[in-house]
Write a protein that holds these residues in place. Structure first.
Motif, PDB file in Angstrom:
ATOM      1  N   VAL A   1       0.870  -1.182   0.000  1.00 54.80           N
ATOM      2  CA  VAL A   1       0.000   0.000   0.000  1.00 54.80           C
ATOM      3  C   VAL A   1       0.905   1.230   0.000  1.00 54.80           C
ATOM      4  N   ALA A   2       0.754   2.088  -1.010  1.00 57.17           N
ATOM      5  CA  ALA A   2       1.547   3.318  -1.102  1.00 57.17           C
ATOM      6  C   ALA A   2       0.634   4.508  -0.831  1.00 57.17           C
ATOM      7  N   VAL A   3       1.146   5.484  -0.102  1.00 54.52           N
ATOM      8  CA  VAL A   3       0.315   6.644   0.256  1.00 54.52           C
ATOM      9  C   VAL A   3       1.140   7.920   0.247  1.00 54.52           C
ATOM     10  N   THR A   4       0.522   9.022  -0.138  1.00 52.36           N
ATOM     11  CA  THR A   4       1.186  10.322  -0.075  1.00 52.36           C
ATOM     12  C   THR A   4       1.378  10.698   1.386  1.00 52.36           C
ATOM     13  N   ALA A   5       2.643  10.863   1.802  1.00 52.27           N
ATOM     14  CA  ALA A   5       2.954  11.245   3.180  1.00 52.27           C
ATOM     15  C   ALA A   5       3.168  12.750   3.298  1.00 52.27           C
ATOM     16  N   GLY A   6       3.380  13.431   2.183  1.00 51.91           N
ATOM     17  CA  GLY A   6       3.611  14.876   2.162  1.00 51.91           C
ATOM     18  C   GLY A   6       4.274  15.244   0.850  1.00 51.91           C
ATOM     19  N   PRO A   7       4.435  16.520   0.564  1.00 56.27           N
ATOM     20  CA  PRO A   7       3.853  17.665   1.265  1.00 56.27           C
ATOM     21  C   PRO A   7       2.375  17.822   0.909  1.00 56.27           C
ATOM     22  N   GLY A   8       1.696  18.718   1.621  1.00 52.62           N
ATOM     23  CA  GLY A   8       0.281  18.954   1.381  1.00 52.62           C
ATOM     24  C   GLY A   8      -0.364  19.557   2.607  1.00 52.62           C
ATOM     25  N   LEU A   9      -1.682  19.559   2.636  1.00 54.66           N
ATOM     26  CA  LEU A   9      -2.427  20.051   3.795  1.00 54.66           C
ATOM     27  C   LEU A   9      -2.400  18.971   4.872  1.00 54.66           C
TER      28      LEU A   9
ATOM     29  N   LEU B   1       0.269  -6.020   4.941  1.00 54.01           N
ATOM     30  CA  LEU B   1       0.938  -5.556   3.723  1.00 54.01           C
ATOM     31  C   LEU B   1       2.027  -4.530   4.033  1.00 54.01           C
ATOM     32  N   PRO B   2       3.097  -4.494   3.241  1.00 55.53           N
ATOM     33  CA  PRO B   2       4.100  -3.449   3.416  1.00 55.53           C
ATOM     34  C   PRO B   2       3.480  -2.072   3.157  1.00 55.53           C
ATOM     35  N   LEU B   3       3.918  -1.087   3.935  1.00 54.73           N
ATOM     36  CA  LEU B   3       3.441   0.297   3.804  1.00 54.73           C
ATOM     37  C   LEU B   3       4.570   1.130   3.210  1.00 54.73           C
ATOM     38  N   VAL B   4       4.243   1.930   2.187  1.00 58.80           N
ATOM     39  CA  VAL B   4       5.262   2.755   1.524  1.00 58.80           C
ATOM     40  C   VAL B   4       4.782   4.202   1.481  1.00 58.80           C
ATOM     41  N   GLY B   5       5.491   5.083   2.191  1.00 55.51           N
ATOM     42  CA  GLY B   5       5.184   6.510   2.151  1.00 55.51           C
ATOM     43  C   GLY B   5       5.821   7.139   0.922  1.00 55.51           C
ATOM     44  N   VAL B   6       5.063   7.955   0.207  1.00 57.18           N
ATOM     45  CA  VAL B   6       5.530   8.530  -1.062  1.00 57.18           C
ATOM     46  C   VAL B   6       5.487  10.061  -0.998  1.00 57.18           C
ATOM     47  N   HIS B   7       6.503  10.690  -1.577  1.00 58.28           N
ATOM     48  CA  HIS B   7       6.516  12.152  -1.702  1.00 58.28           C
ATOM     49  C   HIS B   7       5.602  12.564  -2.859  1.00 58.28           C
TER      50      HIS B   7
ATOM     51  N   ALA C   1       2.613   4.260  -8.706  1.00 58.73           N
ATOM     52  CA  ALA C   1       3.770   4.072  -9.600  1.00 58.73           C
ATOM     53  C   ALA C   1       5.072   4.392  -8.870  1.00 58.73           C
ATOM     54  N   ALA C   2       5.094   5.535  -8.169  1.00 56.65           N
ATOM     55  CA  ALA C   2       6.294   5.907  -7.406  1.00 56.65           C
ATOM     56  C   ALA C   2       6.508   4.926  -6.258  1.00 56.65           C
ATOM     57  N   GLY C   3       5.413   4.500  -5.629  1.00 56.41           N
ATOM     58  CA  GLY C   3       5.509   3.559  -4.516  1.00 56.41           C
ATOM     59  C   GLY C   3       6.042   2.208  -4.932  1.00 56.41           C
ATOM     60  N   THR C   4       5.723   1.793  -6.155  1.00 60.84           N
ATOM     61  CA  THR C   4       6.218   0.500  -6.657  1.00 60.84           C
ATOM     62  C   THR C   4       7.743   0.513  -6.759  1.00 60.84           C
ATOM     63  N   VAL C   5       8.297   1.625  -7.232  1.00 58.84           N
ATOM     64  CA  VAL C   5       9.757   1.744  -7.343  1.00 58.84           C
ATOM     65  C   VAL C   5      10.392   1.654  -5.951  1.00 58.84           C
ATOM     66  N   LEU C   6       9.814   2.356  -4.977  1.00 55.11           N
ATOM     67  CA  LEU C   6      10.327   2.299  -3.603  1.00 55.11           C
ATOM     68  C   LEU C   6      10.213   0.881  -3.043  1.00 55.11           C
ATOM     69  N   TYR C   7       9.107   0.209  -3.353  1.00 56.69           N
ATOM     70  CA  TYR C   7       8.895  -1.172  -2.905  1.00 56.69           C
ATOM     71  C   TYR C   7       9.979  -2.082  -3.471  1.00 56.69           C
TER      72      TYR C   7
ATOM     73  N   SER D   1       7.844   1.969   5.045  1.00 53.76           N
ATOM     74  CA  SER D   1       7.516   2.848   6.168  1.00 53.76           C
ATOM     75  C   SER D   1       6.927   1.962   7.258  1.00 53.76           C
ATOM     76  N   ASP D   2       7.112   2.358   8.517  1.00 53.35           N
ATOM     77  CA  ASP D   2       6.478   1.581   9.585  1.00 53.35           C
ATOM     78  C   ASP D   2       5.167   2.246   9.977  1.00 53.35           C
TER      79      ASP D   2
END
Length: 337
Positions: A80-88, A108-114, A312-318, A324-325
């Motif tokens: 699971v990939a999620v936007t961790a920042g930046p933003g509101l 599932l592995p957690l992946v924080g994405v910029h 897409a970005a999260g897949t590369v990080l994976y 991310s924990d």
């Protein structure tokens, strides 16, 4: 990497609640976006508290629809990939906590994405990324030139010193009495008018790839104000065309100069303002100076905020083994590098 990798992406950084399933970082299996534009339009901009409340209402429905359209279950997902920042911060928290809950519940592995990395990787859903490359990121809050030598390695070689391009568009649109968001309305008007009003271009010091649009915005406001005091009428179509030409000229010229200096193989356009027809057209024309450099421009649906780009970005990080924990938190000022 023989087996297919499926990643669920979640994006709630501003005023779109989005979820998507992407296969192998390149193929969109589903991409669902719930826009809040109508709710914010009457305020002339995004109201953070309203955005957060809408995300809370929509997040579960959007994730369920993305999974349903993809025809997969959580047991089929690899991460699971999620936007961790930046933003509101309030908006980001909704997505981050939804992603953490899903990752914990389904093991599932957690992946924080910029968020900006996501915009850049939207291009991977269109074409194979070829390094070294240069990405021009243009959105409501960001205007940056980013050099990449390999996946996940970002070097910011130019950024805005004040207003981002999208921010300047919205402020000028407001001065012209156009509804929010202003960018598409200025773009439309610009194609109906002529760039007959002399407006400045901020090139900054020689060799700089930074941007500045605050002076241009002020010049537009002053021109409109002075005309009003004289009792003159300025045609909004001509002002829109003149403003857009000034913004696009600086963006495109600096991008092509940087592409030459850094000897890149590819130039990527990314971010919400990448949907601007004037910018897309001018960049295509100017890039003819570099016939050996491939220009990639994503379709309009992948320019604005969406979750496919985050997946897409999260897949590369994976693939790179980055995780991310469950202590992952929203970071409204998360740096790219």
């Amino acid at each position: 990497m023989n087996e297919d990798v499926y990643v669920l992406g979640i994006e709630t950084s501003c005023d779109e609640t989005a979820a998507a399933v992407v296969k192998n970082g390149k193929e969109i299996v589903s991409n669902v976006v719930a826009s809040q534009m109508e709710s914010h339009r009457r305020f002339g901009g995004v109201v953070p508290e309203i955005a957060s409340r809408h995300h809370v209402e929509q997040i579960t429905l959007v994730i369920e629809e993305a999974m349903q359209r993809a025809g997969v279950s959580f047991s089929n997902l690899d991460a699971v990939a999620v936007t961790a920042g930046p933003g509101l911060v309030g908006a980001l928290l909704v997505g981050v906590n939804a992603a953490k809950a899903l990752a914990f519940a389904h093991g599932l592995p957690l992946v924080g994405v910029h968020h900006i990395a996501g915009h850049i990787y939207a291009n991977q859903l269109v074409a194979e990324m070829k390094f070294p490359l240069l990405a021009l990121v243009v959105s409501g809050g960001h205007t940056e030139l980013i050099y990449m030598e390999e996946h996940g390695k970002f070097t910011v070689i130019g950024e805005t010193r004040d207003d981002a391009a999208g921010e300047a568009y919205d402020k000028v649109a407001r001065a012209l009495g156009l509804p929010y968001p202003g960018g598409p309305h200025i773009d439309r008007l610009a194609h109906e008018g002529e760039p007959v009003i002399d407006l400045p271009r901020a090139w900054l010091e020689e060799g700089s790839y930074d941007f500045s649009f605050s002076g241009l915005k002020s010049a537009v406001l002053n021109t409109l104000h002075n005309a009003k005091q004289r009792g003159d009428e300025i045609d909004p179509k001509h002002m829109a065309a003149s403003f857009q030409e000034s913004v696009v000229d600086v963006l495109v010229t600096k991008t092509v100069q940087a592409a030459k200096q850094y000897r890149v193989r590819q130039v990527l356009l990314a971010g919400g303002v990448a949907a601007n027809r004037g910018l897309r057209s001018a960049l295509q024309d100017k890039m003819k100076e570099l016939p050996d450099v491939e220009l990639v421009i994503p379709p309009l649906s992948l320019c604005t905020d969406n979750a496919a780009m985050i997946a897409a970005a999260g897949t590369v990080l994976y693939w790179q083994g980055k995780r991310s924990d469950l202590a992952l938190n929203a970071n409204p000022g998360l740096p790219l590098v």
